[in-house]
Design an enzyme around this catalytic site. Structure first.
Site, short mmCIF file in Angstrom:
data_model
loop_
_atom_site.label_atom_id
_atom_site.label_comp_id
_atom_site.label_asym_id
_atom_site.label_seq_id
_atom_site.Cartn_x
_atom_site.Cartn_y
_atom_site.Cartn_z
N SER A 31 0.81 -1.23 0.00
CA SER A 31 0.00 0.00 0.00
C SER A 31 0.84 1.28 0.00
O SER A 31 0.32 2.35 -0.28
CB SER A 31 -0.96 0.02 1.19
OG SER A 31 -0.25 0.14 2.41
N LYS A 69 0.51 4.56 7.04
CA LYS A 69 -0.13 5.36 6.00
C LYS A 69 0.22 6.83 6.19
O LYS A 69 0.71 7.26 7.23
CB LYS A 69 -1.66 5.24 6.06
CG LYS A 69 -2.21 3.85 5.84
CD LYS A 69 -2.10 3.43 4.40
CE LYS A 69 -2.73 2.08 4.13
NZ LYS A 69 -2.00 0.93 4.61
#
Length: 111
Positions: A31, A69
């Site tokens: 990701s 993230k």
């Protein structure tokens, strides 16, 4: 992060400020690949419970899931943005997310 101290690694002092507390996490998944953070990399994290907007953070969601993230703060929510167009940004109520630290380095081993 959810603690699992099965592995210990030594990090060169030049990668971190020895005054600060740090921990390491092994990256699982792709990701964050567009920022050069790859599956199986070791993320070196400075322990913090807050971070600036736009920082790459370790976030604990609902006391169950840990993720790495990019942080985006809104008035009463937190957006966690991946660095891979194949994944969507996820938005959570602020009380569901605990910032555990900020990325300061990555460490990659080649076999």
């Amino acid at each position: 992060a959810i603690s699992n101290s099965n592995e210990l690694i030594e990090i060169p002092k030049s990668m971190v400020n020895p005054i600060d507390q740090h921990f390491a996490l092994r990256v699982e998944g792709d990701s964050m690949v567009d920022l050069g953070i790859l599956d199986s990399d070791i993320a070196i994290i400075k322990s913090l419970n807050t971070a600036e907007d736009g920082s790459i953070v370790v976030a604990l969601i609902d006391n169950q899931e840990t993720t790495l993230k990019k942080l985006r703060k809104n008035s009463n929510s937190i957006a966690l943005e991946p660095a891979n167009k194949e994944y969507d940004t996820k938005i959570y109520a602020s009380d569901r997310v605990k910032i555990q630290g900020k990325l300061v380095a990555t460490y990659r081993l080649y076999n």
